[in-house]
Design an enzyme around this catalytic site. Structure first.
Site, PDB file in Angstrom:
ATOM      1  N   SER A 100       0.832  -1.200   0.000  1.00 52.69           N
ATOM      2  CA  SER A 100       0.000   0.000   0.000  1.00 52.69           C
ATOM      3  C   SER A 100       0.870   1.255   0.000  1.00 52.69           C
ATOM      4  CB  SER A 100      -0.962  -0.035   1.188  1.00 52.69           C
ATOM      5  OG  SER A 100      -1.956   0.948   1.055  1.00 52.69           O
ATOM      6  N   HIS A 122      -7.638  -0.445  -1.195  1.00 52.17           N
ATOM      7  CA  HIS A 122      -7.470  -1.590  -2.097  1.00 52.17           C
ATOM      8  C   HIS A 122      -8.785  -2.190  -2.580  1.00 52.17           C
ATOM      9  CE1 HIS A 122      -3.355  -1.025  -1.231  1.00 52.17           C
ATOM     10  NE2 HIS A 122      -3.555  -1.218   0.054  1.00 52.17           N
TER      11      HIS A 122
END
Length: 311
Positions: A86, A195
């Site tokens: 991330s 996500h």
């Protein structure tokens, strides 16, 4: 045999994380540079109150990742490959020479604001362990709708998964998962639904900003945790950085790729130990250690020993 640097994502943050970095010139310089770019003392970002903000969390993870990378470099330790989960993709890109640190700070400022403003309250992420992807997807399908969104976000291991979405829906998915045999389910310290497709619009805005920046070809292997493959083209890395907030994380597959590429030793940059635990559980032949729980001189010695074997 290769050295891998792993950069953690949101949820790994800890109060005082900037203040707990090693007392070195490289750390001092990184903190000073960060403060100059931001226009305020960056060490204000790591208080408990500040870390309630996605903006502060993401900046802190960028800063500590770059600072620790510079500490290792000053001691002659440069990784053969890097990977970030991330937000961790941004310090990884700096370490690989794709992004300058100043550009990374400005991009993370934008990224964190876009994410925080899009879903300021009522959304988040949850970890669910003990079910496989197919079992969890069947549960998600029962509760997902346009008004009650929930998505499979991270595949960290075969039975260590993360879901993103509306917190009320996450609660239902977690409860059903436990009823269906999950060993545990818990909310993560992440206040945005990372996500998943909820961030597709924000990802497009990120791409516009990244398109205005000159990206360099990586000087070492840059692994994408979303694509689970090595990326060499700066333009493709830029697309990966912009879109990663809206794409699934395939951490299990990425760790497997790292081993296939020769990774034998992995260091997890601050903060936390989650990535180390995942690698330790997955790798039958290899060693993973976290900066947070290991002596710096021990890590340097291990890396130098690995380097001597390569020569």
């Amino acid at each position: 045999m290769s050295l891998l640097f792993m950069y953690p994502g949101q949820g790994a943050q800890r109060t005082g994380m900037l203040h707990k970095l090693p007392d070195t010139i490289e750390v001092d310089d990184t903190l000073s540079q960060s403060s100059e770019i931001l226009g305020y003392d960056c060490q204000l970002l790591d208080s408990a109150t500040a870390l309630e903000s996605t903006h502060s969390v993401q900046l802190c993870l960028l800063i500590v990742g770059v600072a620790m990378t510079r500490v290792f470099a000053a001691n002659g330790i440069v990784p053969n490959m890097v990977v970030g989960l991330s937000i961790g993709a941004f310090p990884a890109a700096v370490a690989a020479g794709v992004l300058t640190f100043s550009d990374a700070i400005r991009l993370v400022q934008l990224r964190s604001r876009l994410m925080e403003n899009a879903y300021p309250v009522g959304f988040g992420m949850a970890a669910i362990n003990g079910l496989d992807k197919f079992e969890l997807e069947r549960i998600i399908e029962k509760f997902h709708s346009s008004s009650t969104p929930v998505y499979l976000a991270n595949l960290n291991a075969q039975k260590k998964l993360v879901v993103s979405g509306l917190k009320l829906t996450l609660d239902k998915v977690m409860q059903q998962a436990l009823h269906s045999g999950a060993s545990n389910a818990l909310h993560l310290a992440v206040n945005v639904p990372s996500h998943c497709p909820l961030f597709e619009t924000a990802a497009k805005q990120m791409q516009t900003s990244i398109d205005s920046i000159l990206l360099q070809r990586p000087g070492l292997k840059y692994l994408s945790a979303n694509a689970a493959r090595s990326l060499f083209d700066p333009q493709l890395i830029g697309i990966d950085l912009a879109a990663n907030m809206a794409r699934q994380v395939h951490w299990f597959e990425t760790l497997r790729l790292a081993q296939e590429l020769g990774a034998q030793l992995a260091f997890e940059m601050p903060t936390g130990t989650v990535l180390t635990e995942l690698a330790t559980a997955q790798w039958s032949d290899g060693t993973a250690l976290a900066c947070d729980t290991s002596r710096l001189d021990t890590l340097i010695a291990l890396a130098k020993r690995l380097q001597s074997r390569e020569q």
